[in-house]
Design an enzyme around this catalytic site. Sequence first.
Site, PDB file in Angstrom:
ATOM      1  N   LEU A   1       0.839  -1.203   0.000  1.00  0.00           N
ATOM      2  CA  LEU A   1       0.000   0.000   0.000  1.00  0.00           C
ATOM      3  C   LEU A   1       0.871   1.249   0.000  1.00  0.00           C
ATOM      4  O   LEU A   1       0.869   2.024   0.960  1.00  0.00           O
ATOM      5  CB  LEU A   1      -0.913   0.007   1.235  1.00  0.00           C
ATOM      6  CG  LEU A   1      -1.800  -1.219   1.436  1.00  0.00           C
ATOM      7  CD1 LEU A   1      -2.559  -1.127   2.749  1.00  0.00           C
ATOM      8  CD2 LEU A   1      -2.745  -1.383   0.272  1.00  0.00           C
ATOM      9  N   PRO A   2       1.625   1.478  -1.070  1.00  0.00           N
ATOM     10  CA  PRO A   2       2.428   2.700  -1.112  1.00  0.00           C
ATOM     11  C   PRO A   2       1.516   3.927  -1.122  1.00  0.00           C
ATOM     12  O   PRO A   2       0.410   3.878  -1.656  1.00  0.00           O
ATOM     13  CB  PRO A   2       3.219   2.571  -2.413  1.00  0.00           C
ATOM     14  CG  PRO A   2       2.511   1.549  -3.211  1.00  0.00           C
ATOM     15  CD  PRO A   2       1.740   0.684  -2.274  1.00  0.00           C
ATOM     16  N   HIS A   3       1.969   4.997  -0.502  1.00  0.00           N
ATOM     17  CA  HIS A   3       1.162   6.218  -0.472  1.00  0.00           C
ATOM     18  C   HIS A   3       2.081   7.427  -0.382  1.00  0.00           C
ATOM     19  O   HIS A   3       3.219   7.327   0.063  1.00  0.00           O
ATOM     20  CB  HIS A   3       0.151   6.201   0.681  1.00  0.00           C
ATOM     21  CG  HIS A   3       0.723   5.804   2.000  1.00  0.00           C
ATOM     22  ND1 HIS A   3       0.967   4.496   2.332  1.00  0.00           N
ATOM     23  CD2 HIS A   3       1.103   6.527   3.065  1.00  0.00           C
ATOM     24  CE1 HIS A   3       1.473   4.431   3.553  1.00  0.00           C
ATOM     25  NE2 HIS A   3       1.569   5.657   4.018  1.00  0.00           N
ATOM     26  N   ALA A   4       1.548   8.547  -0.849  1.00  0.00           N
ATOM     27  CA  ALA A   4       2.350   9.766  -0.904  1.00  0.00           C
ATOM     28  C   ALA A   4       1.445  10.984  -0.860  1.00  0.00           C
ATOM     29  O   ALA A   4       0.277  10.921  -1.227  1.00  0.00           O
ATOM     30  CB  ALA A   4       3.168   9.785  -2.196  1.00  0.00           C
TER      31      ALA A   4
END
Length: 154
Positions: free
Chosen positions: A64-67
């Site tokens: 779950l990459p997030h930015a």
Amino acid sequence: MNFMKLLTPGAVRVISTASSKKRLMHDLADLADSAYRIPAPQAVEALMERESLGPTGVGHGVALPHARIGEIEEVLGAFILLEKPIDFEAVDRQPVDIVFALFAPEEAGVEHLKALALVSRTLRDANFCAKLRANPDPATLYTILTESQSVQAA
């Protein structure tokens, strides 16, 4: 918060060529650019910066990459199903093949957390992930993802 609000059909892809975590981050950034006009260089930089704080591979083949992105006004999602799992430095050391990225405005505190909780909760369901893995077609994946709330609510 629901997947219909987070995701558009154009933000769902099946990829066969991701060979590394870094390549996958570029693929996610390209997807965010084509689906939401988030500049790819900015997206990949923000994803990599967040990833440097600790890997976002949550286990069981899911990441779950997030930015945070300054120029967007709402939380947006991008989904990739990998035909061949890759090493993602996940907490359980298992390779990743389901990737749901979130892009949030700089000041989106609660909305970002709600979206992250929704995606995390949904992708913790082994049966749901098996259904995603069994349907390597972007349109079908979009339908599965966006119909998940109505099934859970029933």
